[in-house]
Design a protein around this motif. Structure first.
Motif, PDB file in Angstrom:
ATOM      1  N   THR A   6       0.832  -1.203   0.000  1.00  0.00           N
ATOM      2  CA  THR A   6       0.000   0.000   0.000  1.00  0.00           C
ATOM      3  C   THR A   6       0.869   1.256   0.000  1.00  0.00           C
ATOM      4  N   ASN A   7       0.536   2.177  -0.895  1.00  0.00           N
ATOM      5  CA  ASN A   7       1.219   3.477  -1.030  1.00  0.00           C
ATOM      6  C   ASN A   7       2.647   3.375  -1.550  1.00  0.00           C
ATOM      7  N   LYS A   8       3.071   2.202  -1.980  1.00  0.00           N
ATOM      8  CA  LYS A   8       4.375   2.086  -2.632  1.00  0.00           C
ATOM      9  C   LYS A   8       4.277   2.694  -4.032  1.00  0.00           C
ATOM     10  N   ASN A   9       5.330   3.378  -4.455  1.00  0.00           N
ATOM     11  CA  ASN A   9       5.383   3.951  -5.791  1.00  0.00           C
ATOM     12  C   ASN A   9       6.079   2.960  -6.724  1.00  0.00           C
ATOM     13  N   VAL A  10       5.366   2.555  -7.764  1.00  0.00           N
ATOM     14  CA  VAL A  10       5.823   1.472  -8.635  1.00  0.00           C
ATOM     15  C   VAL A  10       5.847   1.930 -10.088  1.00  0.00           C
ATOM     16  N   SER A  16       1.054  -1.234 -20.455  1.00  0.00           N
ATOM     17  CA  SER A  16      -0.263  -0.916 -21.010  1.00  0.00           C
ATOM     18  C   SER A  16      -1.047  -2.126 -21.488  1.00  0.00           C
ATOM     19  N   LYS A  17      -0.374  -3.253 -21.742  1.00  0.00           N
ATOM     20  CA  LYS A  17      -1.077  -4.430 -22.246  1.00  0.00           C
ATOM     21  C   LYS A  17      -0.357  -5.712 -21.831  1.00  0.00           C
ATOM     22  N   GLY A  18      -1.032  -6.840 -22.013  1.00  0.00           N
ATOM     23  CA  GLY A  18      -0.432  -8.137 -21.751  1.00  0.00           C
ATOM     24  C   GLY A  18       0.021  -8.321 -20.320  1.00  0.00           C
ATOM     25  N   ILE A  19       1.201  -8.899 -20.162  1.00  0.00           N
ATOM     26  CA  ILE A  19       1.755  -9.152 -18.834  1.00  0.00           C
ATOM     27  C   ILE A  19       1.945  -7.849 -18.071  1.00  0.00           C
ATOM     28  N   GLY A  20       2.399  -6.809 -18.751  1.00  0.00           N
ATOM     29  CA  GLY A  20       2.620  -5.525 -18.088  1.00  0.00           C
ATOM     30  C   GLY A  20       1.349  -4.938 -17.518  1.00  0.00           C
ATOM     31  N   ALA A  21       0.248  -5.049 -18.261  1.00  0.00           N
ATOM     32  CA  ALA A  21      -1.035  -4.549 -17.772  1.00  0.00           C
ATOM     33  C   ALA A  21      -1.480  -5.328 -16.545  1.00  0.00           C
ATOM     34  N   SER A  22      -1.299  -6.634 -16.577  1.00  0.00           N
ATOM     35  CA  SER A  22      -1.676  -7.464 -15.431  1.00  0.00           C
ATOM     36  C   SER A  22      -0.855  -7.097 -14.198  1.00  0.00           C
ATOM     37  N   ILE A  23       0.440  -6.856 -14.386  1.00  0.00           N
ATOM     38  CA  ILE A  23       1.306  -6.445 -13.275  1.00  0.00           C
ATOM     39  C   ILE A  23       0.838  -5.106 -12.712  1.00  0.00           C
ATOM     40  N   SER A  24       0.547  -4.164 -13.597  1.00  0.00           N
ATOM     41  CA  SER A  24       0.118  -2.830 -13.164  1.00  0.00           C
ATOM     42  C   SER A  24      -1.168  -2.905 -12.354  1.00  0.00           C
ATOM     43  N   LYS A  25      -2.143  -3.654 -12.852  1.00  0.00           N
ATOM     44  CA  LYS A  25      -3.429  -3.793 -12.157  1.00  0.00           C
ATOM     45  C   LYS A  25      -3.259  -4.505 -10.819  1.00  0.00           C
ATOM     46  N   ALA A  26      -2.377  -5.511 -10.784  1.00  0.00           N
ATOM     47  CA  ALA A  26      -2.160  -6.259  -9.537  1.00  0.00           C
ATOM     48  C   ALA A  26      -1.585  -5.354  -8.455  1.00  0.00           C
ATOM     49  N   PHE A  27      -0.626  -4.511  -8.812  1.00  0.00           N
ATOM     50  CA  PHE A  27      -0.072  -3.565  -7.836  1.00  0.00           C
ATOM     51  C   PHE A  27      -1.137  -2.574  -7.378  1.00  0.00           C
ATOM     52  N   ALA A  28      -1.937  -2.077  -8.319  1.00  0.00           N
ATOM     53  CA  ALA A  28      -2.990  -1.129  -7.964  1.00  0.00           C
ATOM     54  C   ALA A  28      -3.992  -1.764  -7.002  1.00  0.00           C
ATOM     55  N   ASN A  29      -4.314  -3.017  -7.225  1.00  0.00           N
ATOM     56  CA  ASN A  29      -5.245  -3.708  -6.341  1.00  0.00           C
ATOM     57  C   ASN A  29      -4.677  -3.943  -4.945  1.00  0.00           C
ATOM     58  N   GLU A  30      -3.350  -3.881  -4.833  1.00  0.00           N
ATOM     59  CA  GLU A  30      -2.695  -3.988  -3.528  1.00  0.00           C
ATOM     60  C   GLU A  30      -2.552  -2.632  -2.848  1.00  0.00           C
ATOM     61  N   GLY A  31      -3.042  -1.567  -3.513  1.00  0.00           N
ATOM     62  CA  GLY A  31      -2.989  -0.230  -2.927  1.00  0.00           C
ATOM     63  C   GLY A  31      -1.772   0.579  -3.287  1.00  0.00           C
ATOM     64  N   ALA A  32      -1.003   0.122  -4.263  1.00  0.00           N
ATOM     65  CA  ALA A  32       0.202   0.855  -4.672  1.00  0.00           C
ATOM     66  C   ALA A  32      -0.148   1.971  -5.650  1.00  0.00           C
ATOM     67  N   PHE A  48      -8.758   2.674 -12.809  1.00  0.00           N
ATOM     68  CA  PHE A  48      -7.897   2.657 -11.627  1.00  0.00           C
ATOM     69  C   PHE A  48      -7.454   4.069 -11.276  1.00  0.00           C
ATOM     70  N   GLU A  49      -7.841   4.533 -10.101  1.00  0.00           N
ATOM     71  CA  GLU A  49      -7.495   5.886  -9.675  1.00  0.00           C
ATOM     72  C   GLU A  49      -6.018   6.030  -9.332  1.00  0.00           C
ATOM     73  N   THR A  50      -5.364   4.927  -8.962  1.00  0.00           N
ATOM     74  CA  THR A  50      -3.975   5.012  -8.508  1.00  0.00           C
ATOM     75  C   THR A  50      -2.968   4.630  -9.589  1.00  0.00           C
ATOM     76  N   ILE A  51      -3.419   4.550 -10.834  1.00  0.00           N
ATOM     77  CA  ILE A  51      -2.506   4.290 -11.941  1.00  0.00           C
ATOM     78  C   ILE A  51      -2.427   5.529 -12.824  1.00  0.00           C
ATOM     79  N   THR A  52      -1.202   5.979 -13.101  1.00  0.00           N
ATOM     80  CA  THR A  52      -0.996   7.094 -14.020  1.00  0.00           C
ATOM     81  C   THR A  52      -0.169   6.622 -15.209  1.00  0.00           C
ATOM     82  N   PHE A  53      -0.209   7.390 -16.271  1.00  0.00           N
ATOM     83  CA  PHE A  53       0.441   7.007 -17.529  1.00  0.00           C
ATOM     84  C   PHE A  53       1.469   8.050 -17.935  1.00  0.00           C
ATOM     85  N   VAL A  54       2.642   7.580 -18.329  1.00  0.00           N
ATOM     86  CA  VAL A  54       3.677   8.447 -18.898  1.00  0.00           C
ATOM     87  C   VAL A  54       4.032   7.890 -20.268  1.00  0.00           C
ATOM     88  N   LYS A  55       3.863   8.694 -21.275  1.00  0.00           N
ATOM     89  CA  LYS A  55       4.137   8.258 -22.645  1.00  0.00           C
ATOM     90  C   LYS A  55       5.636   8.285 -22.917  1.00  0.00           C
TER      91      LYS A  55
END
Length: 249
Positions: A6-10, A16-32, A48-55
């Protein structure tokens, strides 16, 4: 099990897709707090409110510098870096140009090396951090495209070297080597669509577990390795492959 994320910055590259998307969502669901770095903004981001995107195109050195500066200007601490971005190109070694080998290494290998270098000073300041490198079982054996495999082999070696270098500073570095993972935007789905019977035969012959893996099965291992529950795991690259790999190390 509470992984205390929770509250870890990751940072998740290629998130954005595939394995990376699953990893991102999993961390967000843990409160990161998750920062995805990719070339395209994912359509599911608003969920997801706790996920941001950098192009950014992480195959380019100056882009990696810009991306990390943009992130660090907003986040004073980065607790976890997942070097996931990757892709394959080329054909046989004889038929593949040297430029394609160089391109593959820039995307699959040098992006991980450089992003790690850029985040290390921040992690050293806080005396903690975790870096997870997503490689492949084919970084240890032949199979698939040589450009990709060669870069992933280098990543496995890099993981161990960096791990030994930075563990005295409280920073753990590990890797995950997925086998054949099925998701809608991946090569395995394309091959199933093209020749389903051939892919059934492939699974029967090559994957002892009898099926393709899922992105979620990879992301759960990444979560564990990133957490303090894996405090004594340093420099390892763990196969997540349903027994597919032929290697014994």
């Amino acid at each position: 099990m509470n992984l205390h994320l929770t509250n870890k910055n990751v940072i998740v590259t290629g998130g954005s897709k595939g394995i990376g998307a699953s990893i991102s969502k999993a961390f967000a669901n843990e409160g990161a707090n998750v920062i995805i770095v990719a070339r395209e903004n994912p359509s599911w981001l608003d969920e997801f409110e706790t996920i941001t995107f950098v192009k950014g195109d992480l195959s380019i050195t100056k882009e990696r510098n810009r991306v990390m500066k943009e992130i660090l200007d907003k986040y004073r601490a980065i607790h976890i870096l997942v070097n996931n971005v990757g892709g394959s190109n080329g054909a046989s070694i004889e038929e593949t140009s040297l430029q394609l080998f160089e391109d593959a290494f820039q995307l699959n290998y040098f992006s991980a090396v450089h992003m790690s270098q850029l985040v290390l000073p921040v992690m050293k300041k806080t005396g903690q951090g975790s870096i997870i490198n997503i490689s492949s079982i084919f970084g240890r054996e032949s199979g698939g495209k040589p450009t990709y495999n060669n870069a992933k082999a280098a990543m496995i070696s890099f993981t161990k070297a960096l791990a030994d270098e930075v563990i005295p500073f409280g920073i753990r570095v590990n890797g995950v080597a997925p086998g054949s993972i099925l998701h809608p935007t991946g090569n395995w789905q394309k091959r199933i669509d093209e020749n389903p019977e051939k892919m059934k035969d492939f699974v029967k012959k090559e994957i002892p577990a009898g099926r393709f893996g899922t992105p979620e099965e990879v992301s759960q291992v990444v979560l564990f390795l990133s957490s303090e529950k894996a405090s004594w795991v340093v420099g390892a690259t763990l196969n997540v492959d349903g027994g597919q790999s032929y290697s014994h190390f």
